[in-house]
Write a protein that holds these residues in place. Structure first.
Motif, PDB file in Angstrom:
ATOM      1  N   MET A  17       0.839  -1.210   0.000  1.00 32.06           N
ATOM      2  CA  MET A  17       0.000   0.000   0.000  1.00 32.06           C
ATOM      3  C   MET A  17       0.868   1.252   0.000  1.00 32.06           C
ATOM      4  O   MET A  17       0.576   2.226  -0.698  1.00 32.06           O
ATOM      5  CB  MET A  17      -0.951  -0.001   1.205  1.00 32.06           C
ATOM      6  CG  MET A  17      -2.050  -1.015   1.088  1.00 32.06           C
ATOM      7  SD  MET A  17      -3.356  -0.906   2.337  1.00 32.06           S
ATOM      8  CE  MET A  17      -2.490  -0.633   3.834  1.00 32.06           C
ATOM      9  N   LEU A  18       1.937   1.240   0.769  1.00 37.74           N
ATOM     10  CA  LEU A  18       2.850   2.378   0.813  1.00 37.74           C
ATOM     11  C   LEU A  18       3.545   2.570  -0.538  1.00 37.74           C
ATOM     12  O   LEU A  18       3.678   3.705  -1.016  1.00 37.74           O
ATOM     13  CB  LEU A  18       3.877   2.163   1.926  1.00 37.74           C
ATOM     14  CG  LEU A  18       4.683   3.360   2.388  1.00 37.74           C
ATOM     15  CD1 LEU A  18       3.775   4.459   2.916  1.00 37.74           C
ATOM     16  CD2 LEU A  18       5.656   2.943   3.469  1.00 37.74           C
ATOM     17  N   LEU A  19       3.941   1.473  -1.162  1.00 40.91           N
ATOM     18  CA  LEU A  19       4.580   1.546  -2.467  1.00 40.91           C
ATOM     19  C   LEU A  19       3.615   2.081  -3.530  1.00 40.91           C
ATOM     20  O   LEU A  19       3.987   2.933  -4.345  1.00 40.91           O
ATOM     21  CB  LEU A  19       5.109   0.172  -2.877  1.00 40.91           C
ATOM     22  CG  LEU A  19       5.835   0.109  -4.217  1.00 40.91           C
ATOM     23  CD1 LEU A  19       7.096   0.976  -4.166  1.00 40.91           C
ATOM     24  CD2 LEU A  19       6.169  -1.314  -4.561  1.00 40.91           C
ATOM     25  N   GLY A  33      12.813  13.239  -2.342  1.00 41.62           N
ATOM     26  CA  GLY A  33      14.211  13.552  -2.073  1.00 41.62           C
ATOM     27  C   GLY A  33      14.809  12.511  -1.143  1.00 41.62           C
ATOM     28  O   GLY A  33      14.167  11.527  -0.778  1.00 41.62           O
ATOM     29  N   ALA A  34      16.038  12.724  -0.729  1.00 39.11           N
ATOM     30  CA  ALA A  34      16.728  11.789   0.162  1.00 39.11           C
ATOM     31  C   ALA A  34      16.002  11.674   1.506  1.00 39.11           C
ATOM     32  O   ALA A  34      15.881  10.585   2.065  1.00 39.11           O
ATOM     33  CB  ALA A  34      18.166  12.227   0.376  1.00 39.11           C
ATOM     34  N   GLY A  35      15.516  12.810   2.016  1.00 44.37           N
ATOM     35  CA  GLY A  35      14.784  12.795   3.287  1.00 44.37           C
ATOM     36  C   GLY A  35      13.477  12.028   3.192  1.00 44.37           C
ATOM     37  O   GLY A  35      13.060  11.355   4.137  1.00 44.37           O
ATOM     38  N   ASP A  36      12.807  12.101   2.034  1.00 36.99           N
ATOM     39  CA  ASP A  36      11.546  11.377   1.844  1.00 36.99           C
ATOM     40  C   ASP A  36      11.763   9.871   1.825  1.00 36.99           C
ATOM     41  O   ASP A  36      10.936   9.101   2.324  1.00 36.99           O
ATOM     42  CB  ASP A  36      10.883  11.817   0.535  1.00 36.99           C
ATOM     43  CG  ASP A  36      10.449  13.275   0.574  1.00 36.99           C
ATOM     44  OD1 ASP A  36      10.137  13.758   1.676  1.00 36.99           O
ATOM     45  OD2 ASP A  36      10.426  13.916  -0.495  1.00 36.99           O
ATOM     46  N   ILE A  37      12.878   9.446   1.264  1.00 28.63           N
ATOM     47  CA  ILE A  37      13.181   8.011   1.223  1.00 28.63           C
ATOM     48  C   ILE A  37      13.361   7.473   2.637  1.00 28.63           C
ATOM     49  O   ILE A  37      12.890   6.389   2.974  1.00 28.63           O
ATOM     50  CB  ILE A  37      14.424   7.751   0.354  1.00 28.63           C
ATOM     51  CG1 ILE A  37      14.093   8.099  -1.100  1.00 28.63           C
ATOM     52  CG2 ILE A  37      14.893   6.309   0.493  1.00 28.63           C
ATOM     53  CD1 ILE A  37      15.281   8.073  -2.020  1.00 28.63           C
ATOM     54  N   GLU A  42      11.156   4.486   7.303  1.00 24.04           N
ATOM     55  CA  GLU A  42      10.682   4.455   8.688  1.00 24.04           C
ATOM     56  C   GLU A  42       9.229   4.012   8.757  1.00 24.04           C
ATOM     57  O   GLU A  42       8.851   3.216   9.627  1.00 24.04           O
ATOM     58  CB  GLU A  42      10.854   5.834   9.327  1.00 24.04           C
ATOM     59  CG  GLU A  42      12.287   6.203   9.608  1.00 24.04           C
ATOM     60  CD  GLU A  42      12.436   7.638  10.092  1.00 24.04           C
ATOM     61  OE1 GLU A  42      11.464   8.418  10.021  1.00 24.04           O
ATOM     62  OE2 GLU A  42      13.541   7.979  10.549  1.00 24.04           O
ATOM     63  N   PHE A  43       8.389   4.531   7.852  1.00 25.55           N
ATOM     64  CA  PHE A  43       6.981   4.122   7.816  1.00 25.55           C
ATOM     65  C   PHE A  43       6.857   2.619   7.577  1.00 25.55           C
ATOM     66  O   PHE A  43       6.013   1.951   8.166  1.00 25.55           O
ATOM     67  CB  PHE A  43       6.216   4.867   6.732  1.00 25.55           C
ATOM     68  CG  PHE A  43       5.802   6.259   7.100  1.00 25.55           C
ATOM     69  CD1 PHE A  43       5.829   6.705   8.404  1.00 25.55           C
ATOM     70  CD2 PHE A  43       5.368   7.129   6.120  1.00 25.55           C
ATOM     71  CE1 PHE A  43       5.459   7.989   8.737  1.00 25.55           C
ATOM     72  CE2 PHE A  43       4.985   8.420   6.439  1.00 25.55           C
ATOM     73  CZ  PHE A  43       5.030   8.851   7.763  1.00 25.55           C
TER      74      PHE A  43
END
Length: 161
Positions: A17-19, A33-37, A42-43
């Protein structure tokens, strides 16, 4: 074992679902971005663990259980009222199913030999086939496990297991 099973089931449902959410957002023009990855990683790890813990806390008092004593067996299927059956009232005991779906089938000598104990939940889980009467308890996720339970019952009831 219940927690680990719930964790893997929730992780198996949550990760796709997240993917899919990420792919839909990217198709709409979002560029992670790198922070979103890191946030998505973490999620992926934290959400299933927290949801499994919350689910276990909600159903903890309603899970199936079984206690042996010198007086007999006290048991309850998940969400059902407990039952007491003295050792002398047990005709036979058997395991059916595999893995988390393993059930303990207890045949009493007579239907009225067991005593339904006070408690919350529905009536005990029973199976009637022809003239045969049996109590059903879900033991697949119990700890230490169905095999250990069957060994204990065999120790107490060698001719009936």
């Amino acid at each position: 074992m219940v927690y680990v099973t719930a964790l893997w089931v929730l992780a198996a449902a949550w990760s796709p679902m997240l993917l899919i959410t990420l792919l839909v957002r990217m198709a709409a023009g979002y560029r992670p971005g790198a922070g979103d990855i890191v946030v998505y990683a973490e999620f992926t790890l934290i959400v299933p663990a927290v949801l499994a813990a919350v689910a276990l806390l909600i159903v903890w008092r309603r899970l199936g259980w079984l206690h042996t004593s010198v007086h007999g067996l006290d048991f309850a299927a998940t969400g059902r009222r407990p039952v007491h059956l003295p050792w002398s009232g047990i005709a036979s005991v058997a395991l059916h199913g595999r893995g988390p779906f393993t059930e303990l089938v207890i045949n009493p000598i007579a239907e009225d030999y067991a005593t339904e104990l006070p408690g919350s939940g529905g009536h005990p889980r029973v199976r009637r086939r022809g003239g045969d009467f049996a109590y059903i308890i879900d033991v697949g996720l119990m700890s230490p496990g169905p095999e250990v339970l069957l060994a204990e019952l065999h120790r107490r009831l060698p001719s009936k297991v």
